[in-house]
Design a protein around this motif. Structure first.
Motif, PDB file in Angstrom:
ATOM      1  N   GLU A  58     -15.024  65.428 -70.767  1.00 54.39           N
ATOM      2  CA  GLU A  58     -15.725  64.312 -70.132  1.00 54.39           C
ATOM      3  C   GLU A  58     -16.459  63.465 -71.168  1.00 54.39           C
ATOM      4  N   ARG A  59     -16.970  64.110 -72.206  1.00 46.81           N
ATOM      5  CA  ARG A  59     -17.735  63.379 -73.229  1.00 46.81           C
ATOM      6  C   ARG A  59     -16.837  62.586 -74.168  1.00 46.81           C
ATOM      7  N   VAL A  60     -15.615  63.085 -74.430  1.00 46.77           N
ATOM      8  CA  VAL A  60     -14.776  62.448 -75.447  1.00 46.77           C
ATOM      9  C   VAL A  60     -13.603  61.674 -74.866  1.00 46.77           C
ATOM     10  N   GLY A  61     -13.492  61.645 -73.530  1.00 45.40           N
ATOM     11  CA  GLY A  61     -12.435  60.866 -72.908  1.00 45.40           C
ATOM     12  C   GLY A  61     -11.104  61.567 -72.829  1.00 45.40           C
ATOM     13  N   ALA A  62     -11.071  62.883 -72.936  1.00 40.98           N
ATOM     14  CA  ALA A  62      -9.828  63.645 -72.820  1.00 40.98           C
ATOM     15  C   ALA A  62      -9.647  64.137 -71.383  1.00 40.98           C
ATOM     16  N   ASP A  63      -8.471  64.700 -71.097  1.00 39.92           N
ATOM     17  CA  ASP A  63      -8.167  65.201 -69.753  1.00 39.92           C
ATOM     18  C   ASP A  63      -7.943  66.707 -69.844  1.00 39.92           C
TER      19      ASP A  63
END
Length: 436
Positions: free
Chosen positions: A231-236
């Motif tokens: 959630e913090r780094v934009g990954a899934d």
């Protein structure tokens, strides 16, 4: 270690306790051809069971109970003494809840052993199926006080919603006994089950169950930590767990993030393992961290709902989908969904919930939660729809209708249970787990 292939003579078995583990054990052993008497102190439950009525939500269990009764091989009694008198083996399937110090409370087990010890047949078997701390077999042997009775550890590895399958097609059968002859007699009870039998000493068998569940709890907590990072780094996180699951060293079970883990086993078994380790001066930092991560994950789920509602939920109506600790069961014990609901209630939210397994009068439901009998009623007028249990029924909802009934189109899916593309096509503002 060897497979259970040779058919042994049918035996007379007593099962003390008709809870989740006890009734599954009794019905499945009966299906293997044994004559089983199940014992319980609850008169009403026994009357229901004699009629073939099973309270426990477990696929296939009711059918096995009724088949055993019809065959004349499955009976029920309140008297533990009469149950054990002619039994070749006595299985203890009694509750061992978490005590105040985090250890396992063995009061129910000890009480039953005191009742039956003088009535066990010569050369009897006393088998602990309940999850018990290391050293229990030795302590029970002292309590029985009879050299002709062998105390054997035979831990269960039953998943709620798949208990019958796990009993009859297990990954392994663990038998812990001080004497080879006693271990062989217990292993023979599983003749016809195609699974490896791991024979070991009682202490090792007792630790195995705690070790397995604590490992799974750690795996789940690790995935939930990964979800926060995503959630913090934009990954899934879904893509990450898919890749991890293809690695045979990791496998794909217990890789779904959520609002934390719960149920009847993982919380108390991690606590018991930590208690046992502390008692002998051993630190288990990974297990402690898994427990703390779990608590934090429940707080994160609450914070996610609060943030989605603009920073406060006092006086806000929320529609909750799911309260059981996982899909496929009506078990509310240590349910993360109930923990999240309880905290939202403490912050003043108005909560209306639907769970396909619940009636609304179950023990463990927060008094502030109104349980309704269909999901559309639960979401009507809700500021946010919160998915707390991964019931497949929720994926089949008409989400356009759900959002039309809700006050606003906010969906907080703490399980990533519903396809995000379906939600967005319906017009939802989606807050999932582990997605940037």
């Amino acid at each position: 270690m060897e497979p259970t292939t040779q058919r042994s003579p049918n035996r007379r078995i007593a099962v003390i306790g008709t809870g989740y583990v006890g009734l599954t054990t009794g019905a499945c052993l009966c299906s293997l051809g044994h004559h089983v008497t199940c014992c319980d102190a609850d008169r009403d439950k026994l009357a229901e069971l004699r009629r073939g009525e099973v309270r426990i939500r477990e696929p296939g269990l009711g059918e096995l109970v009724r088949a055993g009764i019809s065959a004349g091989r499955l009976g029920f009694t309140r008297s533990s003494v009469s149950a054990v008198r002619d039994a070749d083996a006595v299985f203890l399937c009694l509750p061992t809840p978490m005590a105040a110090d985090g250890g396992a409370d063995l009061a129910a087990v000890a009480e039953v052993v005191r009742e039956v010890r003088g009535h066990l047949p010569a050369n009897g078997l006393l088998v602990t199926k309940s999850t018990v701390p290391v050293g229990t077999a030795a302590r029970l042997a002292e309590l029985v006080g009879r050299g002709d009775v062998a105390v054997v550890s035979n831990p269960e590895f039953l998943r709620e919603g798949r208990a019958v399958q796990d009993f009859l097609a297990p990954d392994r059968i663990v038998v812990g006994a001080a004497a080879d002859a006693a271990a062989q007699r217990v292993a023979e009870l599983y003749a016809g089950v195609d699974a490896p039998v791991v024979r070991t000493d009682p202490a090792t068998a007792e630790v195995v169950k705690y070790a397995a569940n604590s490992f799974l709890a750690t795996k789940l907590s690790y995935v939930n930590d990964l979800a926060e990072l995503c959630e913090r780094v934009g990954a899934d996180v879904t893509g990450i767990t898919t890749c991890l699951g293809h690695d045979h060293r990791i496998a794909n079970s217990f890789l779904r993030p959520g609002p934390g883990w719960g149920g009847s086993c993982l919380p108390k078994d991690t606590a018991a393992l930590l208690h046992t380790a502390e008692a002998v001066g051993v630190d288990l930092p990974l297990v402690r961290a898994a427990v703390e991560t779990n608590r934090r994950q429940q707080r994160r789920a609450v914070d996610k709902v609060v943030a989605a509602c603009g920073g406060r939920v006092a006086g806000v109506r929320l529609g909750l989908l799911g309260l059981a600790f996982k899909a496929g069961t009506d078990d509310l014990r240590d349910s993360p969904a109930v923990a999240v609901a309880g905290e939202l209630a403490r912050q003043g939210a108005e909560l209306v919930a639907f769970d396909p397994a619940l009636r609304g009068d179950e023990r463990g439901l927060p008094a502030e939660v109104a349980v309704v009998d269909n999901p559309y009623q639960a979401v009507k007028g809700a500021r946010a729809v919160v998915v707390l249990t991964e019931w497949p029924e929720f994926t089949d909802l008409d989400w356009s209708q759900v959002l039309d009934l809700a006050e606003s189109p906010v969906v907080v899916d703490t399980r990533n249970a519903v396809d995000v593309a379906v939600l967005r096509r319906a017009g939802a503002v989606v807050h999932g787990v582990g997605r940037g």
